[in-house]
Every structure is written in C-alpha cells, then in structure tokens.
Write a protein that holds these residues in place. Structure first.
Motif, PDB file in Angstrom:
ATOM      1  N   GLY A  33     -21.893   9.598  -7.940  1.00 42.06           N
ATOM      2  CA  GLY A  33     -21.136  10.684  -7.620  1.00 42.06           C
ATOM      3  C   GLY A  33     -20.217  10.779  -6.778  1.00 42.06           C
ATOM      4  O   GLY A  33     -18.803  10.751  -6.891  1.00 42.06           O
ATOM      5  N   LEU A  34     -20.444  10.524  -5.431  1.00 43.62           N
ATOM      6  CA  LEU A  34     -19.670  10.364  -4.067  1.00 43.62           C
ATOM      7  C   LEU A  34     -18.679   9.389  -4.308  1.00 43.62           C
ATOM      8  O   LEU A  34     -17.605   9.171  -3.761  1.00 43.62           O
ATOM      9  CB  LEU A  34     -20.369  10.381  -2.872  1.00 43.62           C
ATOM     10  CG  LEU A  34     -20.705  11.712  -2.674  1.00 43.62           C
ATOM     11  CD1 LEU A  34     -21.646  11.752  -1.252  1.00 43.62           C
ATOM     12  CD2 LEU A  34     -19.689  12.747  -2.429  1.00 43.62           C
ATOM     13  N   ALA A  35     -19.170   7.820  -4.916  1.00 43.69           N
ATOM     14  CA  ALA A  35     -18.252   6.644  -5.125  1.00 43.69           C
ATOM     15  C   ALA A  35     -17.158   7.104  -6.304  1.00 43.69           C
ATOM     16  O   ALA A  35     -16.023   6.675  -5.807  1.00 43.69           O
ATOM     17  CB  ALA A  35     -19.120   5.560  -5.734  1.00 43.69           C
ATOM     18  N   ILE A  36     -17.368   7.979  -7.245  1.00 40.81           N
ATOM     19  CA  ILE A  36     -16.241   8.433  -8.061  1.00 40.81           C
ATOM     20  C   ILE A  36     -15.304   9.439  -7.397  1.00 40.81           C
ATOM     21  O   ILE A  36     -14.257   9.205  -7.712  1.00 40.81           O
ATOM     22  CB  ILE A  36     -17.080   8.944  -9.386  1.00 40.81           C
ATOM     23  CG1 ILE A  36     -17.686   7.801 -10.196  1.00 40.81           C
ATOM     24  CG2 ILE A  36     -15.852   9.648 -10.118  1.00 40.81           C
ATOM     25  CD1 ILE A  36     -18.496   8.523 -11.383  1.00 40.81           C
ATOM     26  N   VAL A  37     -15.990  10.065  -6.538  1.00 44.43           N
ATOM     27  CA  VAL A  37     -15.059  11.048  -5.796  1.00 44.43           C
ATOM     28  C   VAL A  37     -14.172  10.317  -4.981  1.00 44.43           C
ATOM     29  O   VAL A  37     -12.820  10.523  -4.996  1.00 44.43           O
ATOM     30  CB  VAL A  37     -15.916  11.947  -4.806  1.00 44.43           C
ATOM     31  CG1 VAL A  37     -15.291  12.704  -3.895  1.00 44.43           C
ATOM     32  CG2 VAL A  37     -16.587  13.090  -6.057  1.00 44.43           C
ATOM     33  N   ARG A  38     -14.611   9.328  -4.117  1.00 49.36           N
ATOM     34  CA  ARG A  38     -13.784   8.557  -3.435  1.00 49.36           C
ATOM     35  C   ARG A  38     -12.836   7.727  -4.279  1.00 49.36           C
ATOM     36  O   ARG A  38     -11.636   7.812  -3.639  1.00 49.36           O
ATOM     37  CB  ARG A  38     -14.471   7.644  -2.476  1.00 49.36           C
ATOM     38  CG  ARG A  38     -13.686   6.852  -1.480  1.00 49.36           C
ATOM     39  CD  ARG A  38     -14.481   5.851  -0.605  1.00 49.36           C
ATOM     40  NE  ARG A  38     -15.044   4.861  -1.445  1.00 49.36           N
ATOM     41  CZ  ARG A  38     -15.733   3.899  -1.205  1.00 49.36           C
ATOM     42  NH1 ARG A  38     -15.925   3.585   0.152  1.00 49.36           N
ATOM     43  NH2 ARG A  38     -15.839   2.872  -1.791  1.00 49.36           N
ATOM     44  N   SER A  39     -13.169   7.273  -5.293  1.00 49.23           N
ATOM     45  CA  SER A  39     -12.106   6.525  -6.014  1.00 49.23           C
ATOM     46  C   SER A  39     -10.850   7.123  -6.712  1.00 49.23           C
ATOM     47  O   SER A  39      -9.763   6.834  -6.608  1.00 49.23           O
ATOM     48  CB  SER A  39     -12.865   5.612  -7.239  1.00 49.23           C
ATOM     49  OG  SER A  39     -13.312   6.574  -8.064  1.00 49.23           O
ATOM     50  N   ILE A  40     -11.335   8.628  -6.921  1.00 49.41           N
ATOM     51  CA  ILE A  40     -10.186   9.544  -7.493  1.00 49.41           C
ATOM     52  C   ILE A  40      -9.348   9.914  -6.168  1.00 49.41           C
ATOM     53  O   ILE A  40      -8.192   9.794  -6.338  1.00 49.41           O
ATOM     54  CB  ILE A  40     -11.083  10.644  -8.184  1.00 49.41           C
ATOM     55  CG1 ILE A  40     -11.495  10.211  -9.318  1.00 49.41           C
ATOM     56  CG2 ILE A  40      -9.905  11.827  -8.389  1.00 49.41           C
ATOM     57  CD1 ILE A  40     -12.727  11.426 -10.004  1.00 49.41           C
ATOM     58  N   ILE A  41      -9.890  10.175  -5.272  1.00 49.51           N
ATOM     59  CA  ILE A  41      -9.141  10.709  -3.911  1.00 49.51           C
ATOM     60  C   ILE A  41      -8.196   9.530  -3.760  1.00 49.51           C
ATOM     61  O   ILE A  41      -7.226   9.658  -3.441  1.00 49.51           O
ATOM     62  CB  ILE A  41      -9.930  11.213  -2.831  1.00 49.51           C
ATOM     63  CG1 ILE A  41     -10.686  12.424  -3.421  1.00 49.51           C
ATOM     64  CG2 ILE A  41      -9.247  11.193  -1.632  1.00 49.51           C
ATOM     65  CD1 ILE A  41     -11.750  13.089  -2.238  1.00 49.51           C
ATOM     66  N   GLU A  42      -8.865   8.384  -3.512  1.00 52.15           N
ATOM     67  CA  GLU A  42      -7.995   7.097  -2.943  1.00 52.15           C
ATOM     68  C   GLU A  42      -6.819   6.682  -4.169  1.00 52.15           C
ATOM     69  O   GLU A  42      -5.784   6.407  -3.700  1.00 52.15           O
ATOM     70  CB  GLU A  42      -8.866   6.032  -2.689  1.00 52.15           C
ATOM     71  CG  GLU A  42      -9.812   6.100  -1.319  1.00 52.15           C
ATOM     72  CD  GLU A  42     -10.691   4.988  -1.154  1.00 52.15           C
ATOM     73  OE1 GLU A  42     -10.719   4.031  -1.937  1.00 52.15           O
ATOM     74  OE2 GLU A  42     -11.076   4.981   0.109  1.00 52.15           O
ATOM     75  N   ALA A  43      -7.253   7.137  -5.373  1.00 52.66           N
ATOM     76  CA  ALA A  43      -6.189   6.480  -6.366  1.00 52.66           C
ATOM     77  C   ALA A  43      -5.313   7.777  -6.259  1.00 52.66           C
ATOM     78  O   ALA A  43      -3.923   7.371  -6.755  1.00 52.66           O
ATOM     79  CB  ALA A  43      -6.862   6.760  -7.804  1.00 52.66           C
ATOM     80  N   HIS A  44      -5.239   8.882  -5.642  1.00 55.74           N
ATOM     81  CA  HIS A  44      -4.174   9.667  -5.585  1.00 55.74           C
ATOM     82  C   HIS A  44      -3.440   9.803  -3.922  1.00 55.74           C
ATOM     83  O   HIS A  44      -2.968  10.661  -3.588  1.00 55.74           O
ATOM     84  CB  HIS A  44      -4.675  11.209  -5.833  1.00 55.74           C
ATOM     85  CG  HIS A  44      -4.792  11.527  -7.295  1.00 55.74           C
ATOM     86  ND1 HIS A  44      -5.821  10.973  -7.658  1.00 55.74           N
ATOM     87  CD2 HIS A  44      -4.011  11.958  -8.062  1.00 55.74           C
ATOM     88  CE1 HIS A  44      -5.910  11.360  -9.167  1.00 55.74           C
ATOM     89  NE2 HIS A  44      -4.740  11.744  -9.417  1.00 55.74           N
ATOM     90  N   GLY A  45      -3.775   8.404  -3.377  1.00 52.37           N
ATOM     91  CA  GLY A  45      -3.238   8.390  -1.973  1.00 52.37           C
ATOM     92  C   GLY A  45      -3.834   9.284  -0.973  1.00 52.37           C
ATOM     93  O   GLY A  45      -3.310   9.293   0.264  1.00 52.37           O
ATOM     94  N   GLY A  46      -4.940   9.562  -1.432  1.00 48.63           N
ATOM     95  CA  GLY A  46      -5.761  10.275  -0.067  1.00 48.63           C
ATOM     96  C   GLY A  46      -7.025   9.570   0.581  1.00 48.63           C
ATOM     97  O   GLY A  46      -7.248   8.420   0.304  1.00 48.63           O
ATOM     98  N   ARG A  47      -7.792  10.310   1.236  1.00 48.00           N
ATOM     99  CA  ARG A  47      -9.028   9.752   1.861  1.00 48.00           C
ATOM    100  C   ARG A  47      -9.979  10.803   1.981  1.00 48.00           C
ATOM    101  O   ARG A  47      -9.860  12.026   1.975  1.00 48.00           O
ATOM    102  CB  ARG A  47      -8.735   9.105   3.142  1.00 48.00           C
ATOM    103  CG  ARG A  47      -8.410  10.082   4.260  1.00 48.00           C
ATOM    104  CD  ARG A  47      -7.929   9.196   5.653  1.00 48.00           C
ATOM    105  NE  ARG A  47      -7.933  10.165   6.600  1.00 48.00           N
ATOM    106  CZ  ARG A  47      -7.142  10.332   7.481  1.00 48.00           C
ATOM    107  NH1 ARG A  47      -6.582   9.252   8.101  1.00 48.00           N
ATOM    108  NH2 ARG A  47      -6.885  11.215   8.503  1.00 48.00           N
ATOM    109  N   ILE A  48     -11.208  10.430   2.072  1.00 43.93           N
ATOM    110  CA  ILE A  48     -12.330  11.283   2.315  1.00 43.93           C
ATOM    111  C   ILE A  48     -13.395  10.824   3.302  1.00 43.93           C
ATOM    112  O   ILE A  48     -13.478   9.513   3.436  1.00 43.93           O
ATOM    113  CB  ILE A  48     -13.211  11.723   0.896  1.00 43.93           C
ATOM    114  CG1 ILE A  48     -14.208  12.653   1.138  1.00 43.93           C
ATOM    115  CG2 ILE A  48     -13.785  10.535   0.383  1.00 43.93           C
ATOM    116  CD1 ILE A  48     -14.941  13.036  -0.064  1.00 43.93           C
TER     117      ILE A  48
END
Length: 90
Positions: A33-48
């Motif tokens: 779950g959180l690995a997927i969340v991080r990959s989506i956020i990073e793919a959009h130029g963000g960070r968590i």
C-alpha cells in the motif's frame, strides 16, 4: 498536505522501512500500500514523509507540485516534455 492520527505512533524501526515494498507489520498484509502511494506521488514530482506527531500519533506529509510546469524538461506520461512559457502537454 498532511494527514495525522492520534494513535500510538509508528515504531522507529518500522518507520525506516514503511515505504519499502513487501514490508508489513500485519499478519495478513501484503506490504504494498504505502510503496504504491510513494511511487505514485514521486511519479508526479512529489514526495511523502512520515513522522510521529508531537503529543502522540503519526503524521504523513505530502508535497506535490502545483502543475506539470513545476518540473520543466521532465517527460510526462505521454513522453512529451513541458517547455517554459508553453502550456503543459496533455
């Protein structure tokens, strides 16, 4: 954006691995779950980021760019690139 709970917080050893694929503290969890969340956020130029909150609980902090223009020159999902002074592709 931030999200906080008022639970017991996250143990330090778990917090260091929280975004790793297949890491879980649950007996029946997949740890994706959180690995997927991080990959989506990073793919959009963000960070968590995550940290234990003062007074108890945990806080998740998300930072996303306001637009595709925030990361000029980086390819978008269709392979095109944002160019300064022009609308973002897509």
């Amino acid at each position: 954006m931030s999200v906080r709970d008022h639970g017991s917080g996250i143990p330090n050893e778990a917090r260091e691995r929280l975004f790793e694929q297949f890491f879980t503290t649950k007996k029946q969890g997949l740890g994706m779950g959180l690995a997927i969340v991080r990959s989506i956020i990073e793919a959009h130029g963000g960070r968590i980021e995550v940290d234990n909150a003062e007074g108890g609980g945990a806080g998740f902090y998300l930072d996303l760019p306001a637009s595709a223009e925030a990361h000029l020159g980086e390819p978008s999902s269709d392979g095109s690139k944002a160019v300064e002074g022009q609308p973002a592709p897509g």
